[in-house]
Scaffold this motif. Structure first.
Motif, mmCIF file in Angstrom:
data_model
loop_
_atom_site.group_PDB
_atom_site.id
_atom_site.type_symbol
_atom_site.label_atom_id
_atom_site.label_comp_id
_atom_site.label_asym_id
_atom_site.label_seq_id
_atom_site.Cartn_x
_atom_site.Cartn_y
_atom_site.Cartn_z
ATOM 1 N N SER A 127 77.039 40.328 111.780
ATOM 2 C CA SER A 127 77.265 38.917 111.460
ATOM 3 C C SER A 127 76.011 38.230 110.943
ATOM 4 O O SER A 127 76.092 37.199 110.265
ATOM 5 C CB SER A 127 77.778 38.169 112.694
ATOM 6 N N GLU A 128 74.843 38.801 111.241
ATOM 7 C CA GLU A 128 73.594 38.175 110.803
ATOM 8 C C GLU A 128 73.329 38.378 109.315
ATOM 9 O O GLU A 128 72.451 37.747 108.748
ATOM 10 C CB GLU A 128 72.419 38.721 111.613
ATOM 11 N N HIS A 129 74.078 39.295 108.680
ATOM 12 C CA HIS A 129 74.018 39.452 107.234
ATOM 13 C C HIS A 129 75.097 38.548 106.648
ATOM 14 O O HIS A 129 76.243 38.962 106.477
ATOM 15 C CB HIS A 129 74.282 40.892 106.814
ATOM 16 N N ALA A 130 74.751 37.312 106.370
ATOM 17 C CA ALA A 130 75.791 36.374 105.960
ATOM 18 C C ALA A 130 75.151 35.109 105.414
ATOM 19 O O ALA A 130 73.934 34.914 105.491
ATOM 20 C CB ALA A 130 76.691 36.028 107.153
ATOM 21 N N ALA A 131 75.998 34.253 104.850
ATOM 22 C CA ALA A 131 75.541 32.945 104.393
ATOM 23 C C ALA A 131 75.136 32.095 105.598
ATOM 24 O O ALA A 131 75.544 32.348 106.731
ATOM 25 C CB ALA A 131 76.656 32.254 103.613
ATOM 26 N N ASP A 132 74.316 31.078 105.346
ATOM 27 C CA ASP A 132 73.853 30.201 106.420
ATOM 28 C C ASP A 132 75.010 29.376 106.987
ATOM 29 O O ASP A 132 75.962 29.052 106.269
ATOM 30 C CB ASP A 132 72.779 29.241 105.898
ATOM 31 N N PRO A 133 74.928 29.020 108.269
ATOM 32 C CA PRO A 133 75.946 28.123 108.843
ATOM 33 C C PRO A 133 76.033 26.824 108.032
ATOM 34 O O PRO A 133 75.011 26.234 107.676
ATOM 35 C CB PRO A 133 75.413 27.858 110.255
ATOM 36 N N GLY A 134 77.232 26.420 107.718
ATOM 37 C CA GLY A 134 77.422 25.185 106.957
ATOM 38 C C GLY A 134 77.336 25.350 105.460
ATOM 39 O O GLY A 134 77.636 24.416 104.713
ATOM 40 N N ALA A 135 76.942 26.531 104.972
ATOM 41 C CA ALA A 135 76.869 26.761 103.532
ATOM 42 C C ALA A 135 78.278 26.827 102.947
ATOM 43 O O ALA A 135 79.237 27.200 103.617
ATOM 44 C CB ALA A 135 76.123 28.059 103.246
ATOM 45 N N ALA A 136 78.381 26.445 101.676
ATOM 46 C CA ALA A 136 79.693 26.447 101.023
ATOM 47 C C ALA A 136 80.332 27.821 101.063
ATOM 48 O O ALA A 136 81.545 27.952 101.238
ATOM 49 C CB ALA A 136 79.538 25.964 99.584
ATOM 50 N N GLU A 137 79.535 28.869 100.904
ATOM 51 C CA GLU A 137 80.068 30.228 100.912
ATOM 52 C C GLU A 137 80.713 30.566 102.255
ATOM 53 O O GLU A 137 81.737 31.236 102.308
ATOM 54 C CB GLU A 137 78.943 31.220 100.607
ATOM 55 N N ARG A 138 80.119 30.089 103.328
ATOM 56 C CA ARG A 138 80.639 30.377 104.661
ATOM 57 C C ARG A 138 81.877 29.530 104.975
ATOM 58 O O ARG A 138 82.707 29.909 105.801
ATOM 59 C CB ARG A 138 79.549 30.113 105.691
ATOM 60 N N ALA A 139 82.002 28.390 104.314
ATOM 61 C CA ALA A 139 83.100 27.470 104.593
ATOM 62 C C ALA A 139 84.272 27.649 103.632
ATOM 63 O O ALA A 139 85.136 26.783 103.532
ATOM 64 C CB ALA A 139 82.590 26.024 104.513
ATOM 65 N N SER A 140 84.313 28.787 102.934
ATOM 66 C CA SER A 140 85.348 28.994 101.919
ATOM 67 C C SER A 140 86.732 29.224 102.515
ATOM 68 O O SER A 140 87.740 29.112 101.819
ATOM 69 C CB SER A 140 84.972 30.201 101.048
ATOM 70 N N GLY A 141 86.792 29.593 103.806
ATOM 71 C CA GLY A 141 88.068 29.923 104.423
ATOM 72 C C GLY A 141 88.464 31.377 104.252
ATOM 73 O O GLY A 141 89.476 31.819 104.797
ATOM 74 N N ARG A 142 87.668 32.150 103.512
ATOM 75 C CA ARG A 142 87.975 33.559 103.271
ATOM 76 C C ARG A 142 87.101 34.498 104.096
ATOM 77 O O ARG A 142 87.352 35.707 104.135
ATOM 78 C CB ARG A 142 87.786 33.888 101.786
ATOM 79 N N VAL A 143 86.060 33.975 104.729
ATOM 80 C CA VAL A 143 85.086 34.827 105.403
ATOM 81 C C VAL A 143 85.671 35.390 106.695
ATOM 82 O O VAL A 143 86.293 34.671 107.484
ATOM 83 C CB VAL A 143 83.790 34.052 105.703
ATOM 84 N N ARG A 144 85.471 36.682 106.919
ATOM 85 C CA ARG A 144 85.959 37.369 108.108
ATOM 86 C C ARG A 144 84.785 37.919 108.919
ATOM 87 O O ARG A 144 83.688 38.111 108.403
ATOM 88 C CB ARG A 144 86.834 38.567 107.716
ATOM 89 N N GLY A 145 85.054 38.207 110.180
ATOM 90 C CA GLY A 145 84.115 39.000 110.952
ATOM 91 C C GLY A 145 84.167 40.430 110.459
ATOM 92 O O GLY A 145 85.218 40.907 110.017
ATOM 93 N N ALA A 146 83.046 41.147 110.546
ATOM 94 C CA ALA A 146 83.017 42.505 110.007
ATOM 95 C C ALA A 146 81.923 43.335 110.659
ATOM 96 O O ALA A 146 80.869 42.810 111.021
ATOM 97 C CB ALA A 146 82.803 42.474 108.487
ATOM 98 N N THR A 147 82.182 44.618 110.792
ATOM 99 C CA THR A 147 81.132 45.562 111.142
ATOM 100 C C THR A 147 80.321 45.862 109.894
ATOM 101 O O THR A 147 80.685 45.458 108.784
ATOM 102 C CB THR A 147 81.719 46.890 111.652
ATOM 103 N N ALA A 148 79.220 46.588 110.064
ATOM 104 C CA ALA A 148 78.558 47.161 108.902
ATOM 105 C C ALA A 148 79.477 48.235 108.326
ATOM 106 O O ALA A 148 80.275 48.841 109.045
ATOM 107 C CB ALA A 148 77.215 47.763 109.296
ATOM 108 N N PRO A 149 79.402 48.491 107.030
ATOM 109 C CA PRO A 149 80.206 49.565 106.449
ATOM 110 C C PRO A 149 79.518 50.915 106.656
ATOM 111 O O PRO A 149 78.302 50.979 106.848
ATOM 112 C CB PRO A 149 80.251 49.189 104.967
ATOM 113 N N LEU A 150 80.280 51.976 106.603
ATOM 114 C CA LEU A 150 79.742 53.327 106.757
ATOM 115 C C LEU A 150 80.178 54.173 105.574
ATOM 116 O O LEU A 150 81.372 54.271 105.271
ATOM 117 C CB LEU A 150 80.250 53.959 108.061
#
Length: 466
Positions: A127-150
């Motif tokens: 979760s720490e690899h993400a847009a800042d809290p309150g940023a437009a990218e984070r507030a898009s409504g499309r963002v999900r929780g996720a693991t790292a990919p393998l």
């Protein structure tokens, strides 16, 4: 922060700068008959819902996104099954604000050998690899929780199990799993062949209205490519390396008078950079606007935590998969990192907007503003990063930080946008070249890569001539 949408006029202007041809009008149009058809990269994502494999219970009223706490840890997953071909896996869930406390494991069946792998752990702290809290990218409504990919290589079978952490305190019910869990199976698609220029299709083409065409490129691809003019021609698969003197001259020219006198003497040699077109980015996936931040004061170094089981020839496919996982599976606007480096030391353009510009990324939650993110593809918690990859980070930062007058050995002050280490609004003194863990409580970029940062700072500064 400011946003900029590369327009048709901007693309045509870039074409005029990059190609020695008089262009009738500054507009982009549909190719005329006989022009090279745009190439759209392939790739796909299979998203399969996980099902209960162990104890579960009804959802708890008043606790959004969480199941009721059973007496033993909840387990979800999928039994072994045949699926369409994929090469990267990850697990996502509905609420990006909900953390997964537990263990995620997968095993996969190789297309080449038809053999099943052993169970492999997937890094859950992402979760720490993400847009800042309150940023437009984070507030898009499309963002999900996720693991790292393998990265697992070309596979056609999968089995997955996710078990919640047992014995968690009541204040953090680890025996519960987030709601809406799915496994994402990402196929990067085939490499897009480099199209050689010929007498018919080597330059822009005009239609019956005399409008400019970028051959072999979609509008989105042309816009992303135009952001790198004049460092490379429109449609280039790579930006060539330059020595220190030529890098300085190129930077001064490209800055259109904005490069400060203080920065010019300390710009490192520009490394060779494979462009988004070069690694086969499907530009139709990302959001269309390029978003910039004010400057670049620091570079944060990351590892992708996607494993080291890839060949250097596969790095573009790893990058395409990571891009698709960030955008399609995680709901981000584009690839989170500004640059990527593979284990053979090749540097790749990351988030679109121009390699020499201050493009706003989504790599270090809380400190994306006025910074850049560089990811080394692989996992470097216990494995040492290859020397050529560490050297590539030194070369890249010597050039890019030099454009903004930054000393790689120095300190800078960044204002936190919020996170688990520094509250929003706090001014934090950091190294100009920092690891992800310096801005957020995380293992990233892995103990072994983090230990190389002091040498990286010294070498980067030497390359700048300091």
């Amino acid at each position: 922060m400011r946003g900029f949408l590369a327009s048709s006029i901007g693309v045509a202007t870039a074409a005029a700068l990059a190609l020695p041809l008089a262009l009738p009008t500054p507009a982009l149009a549909t190719p005329s008959t006989g022009a090279v058809a745009p190439v759209t990269p392939g790739g796909s994502t299979q998203s399969l819902p996980l099902v209960p494999l162990g104890p579960s219970a009804d959802r708890t009223p008043g606790v959004p996104g969480m199941s009721a706490s059973p007496r033993v840890p909840e387990t979800q997953g999928l039994d072994a099954r045949e699926v369409k071909t994929f090469s990267m896996v990850g697990v996502v869930w509905d609420d990006a604000g909900t953390e997964l406390h537990g263990r995620v494991q997968v095993r996969t069946r190789s297309v080449r050998t038809a053999a099943w792998s052993d169970w492999q752990d997937v890094e859950i702290h992402n979760s720490e690899h993400a847009a800042d809290p309150g940023a437009a990218e984070r507030a898009s409504g499309r963002v999900r929780g996720a693991t790292a990919p393998l990265w697992v290589g070309e596979s056609d079978g999968v089995e997955v199990r996710v078990q919640a952490e047992p014995g968690a305190p009541s204040t953090r019910p680890g025996s519960r799993l987030p709601s809406g869990m799915r496994i994402e199976l990402v196929d990067p698609g085939a490499d897009v062949p480099v199209r050689a220029a010929d007498g018919k299709n080597g330059g822009p083409v005009g239609d019956d209205k005399g409008e400019v065409v970028a051959p072999g490129m979609t509008m989105e691809t042309a816009e992303a490519s135009a952001a790198n003019v004049p460092h490379a021609a429109l449609g280039a698969d790579e930006i060539p390396e330059l020595n220190k003197a030529d890098s300085t001259a190129d930077a001064v020219f490209a800055s259109d008078g904005e490069l400060t006198a203080a920065a010019a003497p300390f710009i490192g040699p520009r490394p060779r950079i494979v462009t988004r077109k070069g690694w086969g980015a499907d530009e139709s996936l990302r959001e269309k606007a390029f978003v910039y931040t004010g400057t670049v004061k620091a570079a944060f170094v990351h590892h992708s935590a996607s494993g080291n089981n890839y060949a250097c020839k596969d790095a573009p496919a790893v990058l395409r998969s990571l891009y698709r996982y960030h955008v399609i599976s995680s709901g981000w606007r584009d690839l989170g990192y500004n640059f990527a480096v593979d284990k053979c030391g090749t540097v790749y353009e990351g988030r679109a907007g121009g390699v020499s510009k201050a493009v706003l990324g989504a790599h270090t939650m809380g400190f994306n503003t006025n910074s850049m993110g560089v990811v080394v593809l692989g996992t470097y918690t216990s494995a040492a990063p290859p020397a050529v990859a560490v050297d590539a980070v030194s070369r890249l930062t010597a050039w890019k930080l030099g454009l903004f007058g930054r000393d790689p050995r120095g300190k800078t002050t960044l204002t936190s946008g919020g996170g688990n280490r520094y509250p929003k609004g706090r001014n934090v003194s950091m190294n100009v070249i920092s690891g992800h863990r310096d801005g957020f409580a995380t293992e990233c970029p892995g103990k072994k890569l983090y230990g190389k940062l002091p040498t990286t700072r010294t070498n980067s500064a030497k390359l700048q001539g300091r």
